[in-house]
Motif scaffolding. Structure first.
Motif, PDB file in Angstrom:
ATOM      1  N   ASP A 246      31.679  41.551  35.691  1.00  0.00           N
ATOM      2  CA  ASP A 246      31.938  41.443  34.260  1.00  0.00           C
ATOM      3  C   ASP A 246      33.434  41.312  34.006  1.00  0.00           C
ATOM      4  N   GLY A 247      33.799  40.523  32.997  1.00  0.00           N
ATOM      5  CA  GLY A 247      35.198  40.362  32.642  1.00  0.00           C
ATOM      6  C   GLY A 247      35.728  41.544  31.848  1.00  0.00           C
ATOM      7  N   LYS A 248      37.032  41.577  31.663  1.00  0.00           N
ATOM      8  CA  LYS A 248      37.669  42.604  30.851  1.00  0.00           C
ATOM      9  C   LYS A 248      37.073  42.558  29.444  1.00  0.00           C
ATOM     10  N   PRO A 249      36.807  43.668  28.794  1.00  0.00           N
ATOM     11  CA  PRO A 249      37.308  45.029  29.031  1.00  0.00           C
ATOM     12  C   PRO A 249      36.551  45.853  30.071  1.00  0.00           C
ATOM     13  N   SER A 250      35.607  45.256  30.789  1.00  0.00           N
ATOM     14  CA  SER A 250      35.003  45.972  31.916  1.00  0.00           C
ATOM     15  C   SER A 250      36.067  46.176  32.994  1.00  0.00           C
ATOM     16  N   PRO A 251      36.026  47.298  33.712  1.00  0.00           N
ATOM     17  CA  PRO A 251      36.992  47.527  34.786  1.00  0.00           C
ATOM     18  C   PRO A 251      36.610  46.847  36.098  1.00  0.00           C
ATOM     19  N   ALA A 252      35.504  46.092  36.108  1.00  0.00           N
ATOM     20  CA  ALA A 252      34.925  45.592  37.363  1.00  0.00           C
ATOM     21  C   ALA A 252      35.891  44.762  38.197  1.00  0.00           C
ATOM     22  N   THR A 253      36.657  43.863  37.568  1.00  0.00           N
ATOM     23  CA  THR A 253      37.548  43.011  38.361  1.00  0.00           C
ATOM     24  C   THR A 253      38.697  43.815  38.958  1.00  0.00           C
ATOM     25  N   TYR A 254      39.187  44.791  38.205  1.00  0.00           N
ATOM     26  CA  TYR A 254      40.242  45.651  38.755  1.00  0.00           C
ATOM     27  C   TYR A 254      39.701  46.524  39.882  1.00  0.00           C
ATOM     28  N   GLU A 255      38.503  47.017  39.716  1.00  0.00           N
ATOM     29  CA  GLU A 255      37.895  47.832  40.769  1.00  0.00           C
ATOM     30  C   GLU A 255      37.691  47.009  42.034  1.00  0.00           C
ATOM     31  N   TYR A 256      37.302  45.748  41.874  1.00  0.00           N
ATOM     32  CA  TYR A 256      37.089  44.877  43.032  1.00  0.00           C
ATOM     33  C   TYR A 256      38.415  44.598  43.749  1.00  0.00           C
TER      34      TYR A 256
ATOM     35  N   TYR B  21      44.272  35.149  18.104  1.00  0.00           N
ATOM     36  CA  TYR B  21      44.430  35.194  19.556  1.00  0.00           C
ATOM     37  C   TYR B  21      44.369  36.630  20.056  1.00  0.00           C
ATOM     38  N   PHE B  22      45.127  37.514  19.411  1.00  0.00           N
ATOM     39  CA  PHE B  22      45.164  38.906  19.854  1.00  0.00           C
ATOM     40  C   PHE B  22      43.853  39.636  19.557  1.00  0.00           C
ATOM     41  N   ALA B  23      43.205  39.280  18.460  1.00  0.00           N
ATOM     42  CA  ALA B  23      41.990  39.991  18.054  1.00  0.00           C
ATOM     43  C   ALA B  23      40.745  39.537  18.811  1.00  0.00           C
ATOM     44  N   HIS B  24      40.675  38.254  19.161  1.00  0.00           N
ATOM     45  CA  HIS B  24      39.419  37.720  19.668  1.00  0.00           C
ATOM     46  C   HIS B  24      39.475  37.104  21.067  1.00  0.00           C
ATOM     47  N   ILE B  25      40.664  36.758  21.551  1.00  0.00           N
ATOM     48  CA  ILE B  25      40.759  35.930  22.756  1.00  0.00           C
ATOM     49  C   ILE B  25      41.537  36.580  23.883  1.00  0.00           C
ATOM     50  N   ASP B  26      42.643  37.209  23.557  1.00  0.00           N
ATOM     51  CA  ASP B  26      43.593  37.712  24.549  1.00  0.00           C
ATOM     52  C   ASP B  26      42.922  38.557  25.630  1.00  0.00           C
ATOM     53  N   GLY B  27      43.107  38.140  26.896  1.00  0.00           N
ATOM     54  CA  GLY B  27      42.639  38.918  28.039  1.00  0.00           C
ATOM     55  C   GLY B  27      41.193  38.697  28.428  1.00  0.00           C
ATOM     56  N   LYS B  28      40.423  38.009  27.599  1.00  0.00           N
ATOM     57  CA  LYS B  28      39.004  37.827  27.884  1.00  0.00           C
ATOM     58  C   LYS B  28      38.769  36.567  28.720  1.00  0.00           C
ATOM     59  N   PRO B  29      37.639  36.503  29.437  1.00  0.00           N
ATOM     60  CA  PRO B  29      37.260  35.241  30.065  1.00  0.00           C
ATOM     61  C   PRO B  29      37.186  34.140  29.012  1.00  0.00           C
ATOM     62  N   ARG B  30      37.536  32.929  29.403  1.00  0.00           N
ATOM     63  CA  ARG B  30      37.705  31.833  28.455  1.00  0.00           C
ATOM     64  C   ARG B  30      36.498  31.617  27.538  1.00  0.00           C
ATOM     65  N   PHE B  31      35.303  31.538  28.115  1.00  0.00           N
ATOM     66  CA  PHE B  31      34.126  31.255  27.296  1.00  0.00           C
ATOM     67  C   PHE B  31      33.803  32.415  26.350  1.00  0.00           C
ATOM     68  N   ASP B  32      34.079  33.640  26.800  1.00  0.00           N
ATOM     69  CA  ASP B  32      33.874  34.795  25.921  1.00  0.00           C
ATOM     70  C   ASP B  32      34.838  34.751  24.743  1.00  0.00           C
ATOM     71  N   GLY B  33      36.062  34.302  25.006  1.00  0.00           N
ATOM     72  CA  GLY B  33      37.037  34.178  23.928  1.00  0.00           C
ATOM     73  C   GLY B  33      36.600  33.146  22.897  1.00  0.00           C
TER      74      GLY B  33
ATOM     75  N   GLY C  31      42.623  44.322  28.399  1.00  0.00           N
ATOM     76  CA  GLY C  31      43.078  44.702  29.734  1.00  0.00           C
ATOM     77  C   GLY C  31      43.336  46.186  29.868  1.00  0.00           C
ATOM     78  N   VAL C  32      44.025  46.785  28.875  1.00  0.00           N
ATOM     79  CA  VAL C  32      44.256  48.233  28.963  1.00  0.00           C
ATOM     80  C   VAL C  32      42.938  48.984  28.770  1.00  0.00           C
ATOM     81  N   GLN C  33      42.027  48.402  28.007  1.00  0.00           N
ATOM     82  CA  GLN C  33      40.699  49.006  27.892  1.00  0.00           C
ATOM     83  C   GLN C  33      40.006  49.015  29.251  1.00  0.00           C
ATOM     84  N   ALA C  34      40.159  47.934  30.007  1.00  0.00           N
ATOM     85  CA  ALA C  34      39.575  47.870  31.348  1.00  0.00           C
ATOM     86  C   ALA C  34      40.171  48.943  32.247  1.00  0.00           C
ATOM     87  N   GLY C  35      41.504  49.099  32.183  1.00  0.00           N
ATOM     88  CA  GLY C  35      42.143  50.129  32.986  1.00  0.00           C
ATOM     89  C   GLY C  35      41.700  51.519  32.602  1.00  0.00           C
ATOM     90  N   ALA C  36      41.583  51.766  31.291  1.00  0.00           N
ATOM     91  CA  ALA C  36      41.173  53.088  30.816  1.00  0.00           C
ATOM     92  C   ALA C  36      39.719  53.382  31.156  1.00  0.00           C
TER      93      ALA C  36
END
Length: 246
Positions: A162-172, A47-59, A193-198
């Motif tokens: 683009d979903g996280k780790p892209s910052p696009a949703t936070y920027e929007y 979960y933490f390595a492959h799924i956490d924070g990602k859009p569902r289908f990407d996970g 998520g922190v990758q998106a913020g960074a």
């Protein structure tokens, strides 16, 4: 008004303990699939390595790739099942929504205390979640009225973000609030998520360690990590922005 005057919250694992429900839903989805396919069993580490924070289908796609399982992507309208990546994702969504109804959900008390503190200090707030269920989760937790701006998986798809780790949703979300990203705090519990913020030009990336590990969150971009948002108050808005520390 402090230099940091907007707070952008992830939802699952930050405001609500839905991450725990999602973790169990993913296990219910993938555990039998791994047995059927004769591959390594699904664990919480997946979960933490492959799924956490990602859009569902990407996970789904990332986890399947980790086991060498190839399925066609399909479309987001695929019926819940196992024939495509999207069918599996929709099956997981069916599982988790049933769990929300059966088990209910309450927000983290410390997160609500922090939300109260920053809004009382004048900060604007938004929710930024990869989940397409964010509005229903916020409503179930009784905090939907606290957020005029919610950027979730449905909004991201509609606007081609683009979903996280892209910052696009936070920027929007910052754009919708009318604040520069340099004045916004990103609050996340996931590595993606922190990758998106960074990756964005945000004033502060705040990590909440709900199991992924403080060191991992720091390594991937968090400027400050706590185990619960109740450890903080509005003085976090007075911290020097990231560009001032560099």
């Amino acid at each position: 008004m402090p230099a940091l005057h907007a707070v952008l919250f992830d939802l699952d694992g930050v405001l609500t303990p839905t991450a725990e429900v999602h973790m169990r839903a993913w296990e219910r989805l993938f555990a039998p699939l791994c047995v059927e396919r004769g591959v390594a069993p699904y664990t919480s580490a997946d979960y933490f390595a492959h799924i956490d924070g990602k859009p569902r289908f990407d996970g789904v796609a990332t986890f399947l790739a980790s086991r060498g399982i190839e399925l066609p992507r399909g479309t987001i309208d695929d019926a819940p099942g196992e024939g495509t990546v999207c069918a599996l994702g929709n099956k997981k969504n069916e599982i988790v929504n049933r769990m929300f109804v059966e088990e209910g959900i309450s927000p983290y008390p410390g997160s609500i205390a922090f939300l109260d503190a920053v809004t009382a200090a004048g900060a604007q707030v938004a929710v930024v979640s990869s989940s397409r269920n964010a509005p229903s989760v916020l409503a179930a937790a009784g905090i939907a009225d606290r957020f005029e701006v919610v950027v979730d998986g449905t909004v991201a798809a509609a606007h081609g973000l683009d979903g996280k780790p892209s910052p696009a949703t936070y920027e929007y979300a910052a754009e919708l609030l009318g604040v520069p990203t340099t004045a916004a705090v990103v609050v996340e519990d996931a590595i993606s998520g922190v990758q998106a913020g960074a990756a964005g030009d945000f004033g502060l990336v705040l990590g909440v360690d709900r199991g992924v590990g403080a060191d991992a969150l720091t390594e991937h971009g968090a400027d400050l990590v706590v185990s619960d948002l109740g450890e903080l108050d509005a003085t976090v808005l007075d911290r020097p922005a990231r560009e001032e520390v560099r």
